[in-house]
Design a protein around this motif. Structure first.
Motif, PDB file in Angstrom:
ATOM      1  N   LEU A   1       0.821  -1.213   0.000  1.00 34.42           N
ATOM      2  CA  LEU A   1       0.000   0.000   0.000  1.00 34.42           C
ATOM      3  C   LEU A   1       0.856   1.265   0.000  1.00 34.42           C
ATOM      4  CD1 LEU A   1      -2.695  -1.210   2.552  1.00 34.42           C
ATOM      5  CD2 LEU A   1      -3.033  -0.841   0.098  1.00 34.42           C
TER       6      LEU A   1
ATOM      7  N   LYS B   1       6.054  -4.557  -4.923  1.00 32.61           N
ATOM      8  CA  LYS B   1       5.201  -4.814  -6.086  1.00 32.61           C
ATOM      9  C   LYS B   1       5.094  -6.312  -6.315  1.00 32.61           C
ATOM     10  CE  LYS B   1       6.231  -0.490  -8.532  1.00 32.61           C
ATOM     11  NZ  LYS B   1       6.738   0.105  -9.801  1.00 32.61           N
TER      12      LYS B   1
ATOM     13  N   GLN C   1      -8.121  -2.679   2.011  1.00 33.37           N
ATOM     14  CA  GLN C   1      -7.412  -1.656   1.240  1.00 33.37           C
ATOM     15  C   GLN C   1      -6.686  -2.268   0.044  1.00 33.37           C
ATOM     16  OE1 GLN C   1      -5.162   1.373   3.615  1.00 33.37           O
ATOM     17  NE2 GLN C   1      -6.017   0.280   5.383  1.00 33.37           N
ATOM     18  N   VAL C   2      -6.112  -3.426   0.244  1.00 27.61           N
ATOM     19  CA  VAL C   2      -5.427  -4.096  -0.859  1.00 27.61           C
ATOM     20  C   VAL C   2      -6.438  -4.493  -1.925  1.00 27.61           C
ATOM     21  CG1 VAL C   2      -4.118  -6.145  -1.544  1.00 27.61           C
ATOM     22  CG2 VAL C   2      -3.508  -4.925   0.548  1.00 27.61           C
TER      23      VAL C   2
ATOM     24  N   ASP D   1      -9.258  -3.087  -2.539  1.00 25.42           N
ATOM     25  CA  ASP D   1      -9.743  -1.872  -3.199  1.00 25.42           C
ATOM     26  C   ASP D   1      -8.748  -1.335  -4.223  1.00 25.42           C
ATOM     27  OD1 ASP D   1     -12.038  -2.000  -1.717  1.00 25.42           O
ATOM     28  OD2 ASP D   1     -11.418  -0.505  -0.229  1.00 25.42           O
ATOM     29  N   SER D   2      -7.481  -1.757  -4.107  1.00 26.62           N
ATOM     30  CA  SER D   2      -6.465  -1.281  -5.054  1.00 26.62           C
ATOM     31  C   SER D   2      -6.619  -1.968  -6.408  1.00 26.62           C
ATOM     32  CB  SER D   2      -5.062  -1.553  -4.503  1.00 26.62           C
ATOM     33  OG  SER D   2      -4.741  -2.940  -4.587  1.00 26.62           O
TER      34      SER D   2
END
Length: 270
Positions: free
Chosen positions: A91, A96, A129-130, A132-133
Motif C-alpha cells: 500500500l 510490487k 485496502q489491498v 480496493d487497489s
C-alpha cells in the motif's frame, strides 16, 4: 478444540522445534505455557469468538508452501504478521507483485508443481485496502511471503523455467520410468525441466551422453515429457555431427538418469 490463529501458529512452530530436537524460543514456550494453565482452553475459546480477522486462502505450489512454513517456524515469526507487513509495504508502494500476465502464462503450461492452500488471517482493514487497489489480496500475500523468506521466484539464483513443448513419449523399461518419475516428484518439478538442462549442457559441450542400452526382456512403458521445442530442435541439429547415433530424446534421458543417479541397466523395481 479451536484456538486463535496466531496462537495456533506459534504452537505449531513450537511443536516443529521440539520435533527437530531443539528447545523452543522463550516466547514459544510462553505460548505453550498459556495452553497448559488452568482454564487455558476456555480463554482460547473466548479469544476465538472475539476474533474478527478474515481467513485468506493463498494458492501456492506445494514445495513453496512447505519452504515458507518451515522458514517461518525457524525464524519464529507468524505467517499472518509477515502478510500484514507485506500489505503495508504494498500500500505504501514499497513492494510490487509479479507480473500476473506472465505468471498466468506460466501456469497455463504444465509445470508439474502441485498447488495447495495456505491459510492466513490478515488484518481486515489492510486486506480491504489491498482489495480496493484492484489487486487480489492472495497475490500480494503469496508474493510477499515468498519474497520475505526468499523462496521460489524470489530465491537467489532463480531462473524462470522454459516453456513446455510438444509431447514426447519415449519408451523405456517400466522400472526405470517409475524411478525417474519418483525422483522428479521428490525434486518438485517435471522431468522435462531437467531434460532442458541436459540439452543446454549438451549444446555447450558440458555433457557427453552415452547410448542408453536397455536390458533385454524388460517390461517397457512410456514416459510422457514435454521438453522445450527450441532446445529440442537445436539438439537435433547438433546431434547430426556430434552424436549421430543418438536422437535428442535419448540425449535428454541419458542426462536425466545421470543427474538422478539411475543406472540404465538396473530395472529392478524398488
Amino acid at each position: 478444540m479451536p484456538t486463535s490463529p496466531d496462537l495456533r501458529t506459534q504452537l505449531q512452530a513450537a511443536a516443529t522445534r521440539l520435533r527437530a530436537g531443539g528447545e523452543p524460543a522463550p516466547d514459544l514456550a510462553e505460548y505453550v505455557r498459556k495452553v497448559l494453565l488452568p482454564g487455558g482452553w476456555k480463554e482460547l475459546r473466548a479469544t476465538d469468538k472475539e476474533s474478527s480477522e478474515p481467513n485468506l486462502t493463498i494458492r501456492i505450489a506445494r514445495q513453496y508452501r512447505d519452504a515458507v512454513v518451515a522458514a517461518a517456524a525457524d525464524q519464529v515469526v507468524t505467517l499472518t504478521s509477515v502478510v500484514n507487513e507485506g500489505y503495508k509495504k504494498f500500500l505504501a508502494g514499497e513492494f510490487k507483485t509479479r507480473d500476473r500476465e506472465k505468471v498466468r502464462g506460466q501456469e497455463r503450461r504444465p509445470t508439474g508443481e502441485q498447488k495447495v492452500n495456505l491459510n492466513v488471517t490478515p488484518n481486515a482493514a489492510l486486506l480491504a485496502q489491498v482489495r480496493d487497489s484492484g489487486v487480489l489480496p492472495m497475490h500480494v500475500a503469496g508474493d510477499y511471503l515468498m519474497h520475505y523468506f526468499k523462496v521460489g521466484p524470489y530465491a537467489p539464483g532463480y531462473t524462470e523455467p522454459l516453456p513446455s513443448g510438444s509431447d514426447r513419449n519415449p519408451t523405456m523399461p517400466r522400472a526405470l520410468r517409475d524411478k525417474i518419475r519418483d525422483r522428479a516428484a521428490e525434486l518438485g518439478h517435471p522431468v522435462h525441466q531437467d531434460m532442458n538442462e541436459g540439452f543446454q549442457k549438451y549444446l555447450a559441450g558440458e555433457f557427453t551422453p552415452a547410448v542408453p542400452e536397455w536390458p533385454k526382456n524388460a517390461e517397457m512403458a512410456i514416459l510422457k515429457v514435454r521438453p522445450n521445442n527450441d532446445l529440442f530442435d537445436q539438439v537435433k541439429v547438433a546431434a547430426r555431427s556430434k552424436s549421430p547415433e543418438l536422437r535428442p530424446i535419448q540425449i535428454g534421458l541419458a542426462y536425466v538418469m545421470e543427474k538422478y543417479g539411475i543406472d540404465p541397466t538396473d530395472t529392478a523395481a524398488e
